[in-house]
Design an enzyme around this catalytic site. Structure first.
Site, PDB file in Angstrom:
ATOM      1  N   SER A 184       2.699  -4.015  -4.365  1.00  0.00           N
ATOM      2  CA  SER A 184       3.700  -3.350  -5.192  1.00  0.00           C
ATOM      3  C   SER A 184       4.611  -4.371  -5.875  1.00  0.00           C
ATOM      4  CB  SER A 184       4.489  -2.346  -4.336  1.00  0.00           C
ATOM      5  OG  SER A 184       5.266  -1.496  -5.134  1.00  0.00           O
ATOM      6  N   ASP A 208      -2.035  -2.833  -5.632  1.00  0.00           N
ATOM      7  CA  ASP A 208      -1.386  -1.809  -6.454  1.00  0.00           C
ATOM      8  C   ASP A 208      -0.070  -2.327  -7.044  1.00  0.00           C
ATOM      9  OD1 ASP A 208      -1.958   0.711  -7.534  1.00  0.00           O
ATOM     10  OD2 ASP A 208      -0.506   1.702  -6.250  1.00  0.00           O
ATOM     11  N   ARG A 222       5.410 -10.280 -15.294  1.00  0.00           N
ATOM     12  CA  ARG A 222       4.691  -9.519 -14.273  1.00  0.00           C
ATOM     13  C   ARG A 222       3.517 -10.368 -13.806  1.00  0.00           C
ATOM     14  NH1 ARG A 222      -0.149  -8.310 -16.442  1.00  0.00           N
ATOM     15  NH2 ARG A 222      -0.294  -7.763 -18.670  1.00  0.00           N
ATOM     16  N   ASP A 227      -2.005 -16.255 -13.597  1.00  0.00           N
ATOM     17  CA  ASP A 227      -1.074 -16.789 -12.597  1.00  0.00           C
ATOM     18  C   ASP A 227      -1.769 -17.551 -11.485  1.00  0.00           C
ATOM     19  OD1 ASP A 227       1.153 -15.832 -13.930  1.00  0.00           O
ATOM     20  OD2 ASP A 227       1.143 -13.914 -12.867  1.00  0.00           O
ATOM     21  N   HIS A 273      -0.440   4.752  -2.907  1.00  0.00           N
ATOM     22  CA  HIS A 273       0.106   3.420  -3.182  1.00  0.00           C
ATOM     23  C   HIS A 273      -0.117   2.501  -1.976  1.00  0.00           C
ATOM     24  CE1 HIS A 273       2.550   0.633  -5.409  1.00  0.00           C
ATOM     25  NE2 HIS A 273       3.582   0.682  -4.584  1.00  0.00           N
TER      26      HIS A 273
END
Length: 341
Positions: A184, A208, A222, A227, A273
């Site tokens: 998350s 997720d 984000r 990355d 989630h």
């Protein structure tokens, strides 16, 4: 200060007429922000972005604190973490062994280092051999205000990167077998960590990755596919609490990526989630999630990828060397969740 920021946010929200409900597209022109009681509050994108710009200025001027702690688990201490800091005295007194691969695990909103996801993922990796599993505890995630936690993501990621850089420069920890795993909001923390390391992290796994207050067309703010050398995303509540569009180089969509079997009505999305963390722990320990290659993520969401298994398994170690694209993942409604072709 925190109360002032929250009030300022909602003052902005009521200063203009919000979009009609029929016009709202979560993640496109605004977001449904999760609340502590499981409900959601809509905020238009322009209002949220103005607030975030103001908050970023406060964060950059050091007017807010971002405490981050690290707990090391190894085969010598598999259930009781040792708190470590970026000092040689601390690391020398721990069981850290740079000769073993290292895994960082980062929780999401309202959680801490004692969350079940950390225990499950830690146990899964240690069941496979000798690893340094470092669980990150970032207290700003426990703010009852989601937006306040979001604003700590970047600074938290930099602190994770600082620990990685310290272990690399002082103990020879290799980035070539380093994984950073985040759920998350923790997935975006992992992304910021990857953006700030002295060299490229081998793998980031986003479980997720959180959608509210994160924009797909702003990858520098984000988790994104650049990355780390390889970024994998496991997307289980897409379009609600998590992203629906692919985040990683390899994007996996269990049950189509929006809701998960066995979660019932799941009105808040929290069950679906959280399934991403449960699936990943099972994938690490059992390697049993077969997948079907899709033409694009829309095919994965609509479950229109055919029936031929790809040979790629979600969460597998080998994915970094063979995966690129979007995958549909059939799952069971109870453990074991994975389906082996």
């Amino acid at each position: 200060m925190k109360t002032f920021l929250i009030l300022s946010f909602f003052a902005l929200a009521v200063s203009a007429l919000p979009l009609e409900e029929s016009e709202r597209i979560n993640g496109e022109n605004g977001w449904y922000l999760p609340q502590e009681d499981g409900s959601f509050e809509w905020v238009d994108m322009d209002v949220a972005e103005k607030w975030m710009e103001a908050q970023e200025q406060l964060e950059s001027r050091g007017l807010t604190t971002v405490p981050v702690k690290f707990y090391l688990y190894t085969s010598s201490n598999p259930t009781k973490g040792t708190k470590i800091t970026t000092t040689t005295n601390s690391i020398d007194a721990s069981n850290f062994n740079a000769a073993n691969p290292t895994r960082f695990v980062i929780h999401g909103w309202t959680q801490s280092y004692t969350a079940s996801m950390n225990k499950d993922i830690c146990s899964a990796w240690l069941s496979r051999g000798d690893y340094n599993v470092i669980v990150v505890d970032w207290s700003r995630a426990r703010s009852v205000d989601y937006a306040t936690s979001v604003m700590a993501v970047g600074a938290t990621g930099k602190k994770v990167a600082a620990m990685i850089n310290f272990l690399q420069s002082n103990y020879g920890m290799s980035l070539d077998n380093l994984y950073v795993i985040g759920h998350s909001l923790g997935a975006h923390v992992a992304g910021y960590a990857g953006k700030n390391t002295n060299g490229q992290v081998h793998t980031i796994v986003g479980l997720d990755p959180a959608l509210p207050l994160f924009s797909y067309n702003k990858p520098n703010k984000r988790l994104n596919a650049n990355d780390a050398w390889y970024v994998e995303s496991i997307q289980t509540n897409g379009g609600s609490l998590g992203f629906l569009k692919p985040i990683g180089k390899g994007a996996f969509y269990p049950n189509g990526g929006q809701s998960q079997p066995g979660c019932g009505w799941d009105l808040t999305g929290s069950c679906s989630h959280g399934r991403s963390t449960i699936y990943y722990a099972e994938a690490v320990s059992v390697d049993n999630f077969g997948s079907i290659k899709c033409g694009d993520y829309q095919d994965a969401v609509s479950k229109e990828c055919g029936s031929t298994y790809s040979g790629v398994r979600m969460g597998a170690d080998t994915n970094a060397y063979m995966v690129d694209g979007d995958f549909y993942v059939p799952v069971n409604s109870e453990a074991p969740f994975g389906m082996i072709n």
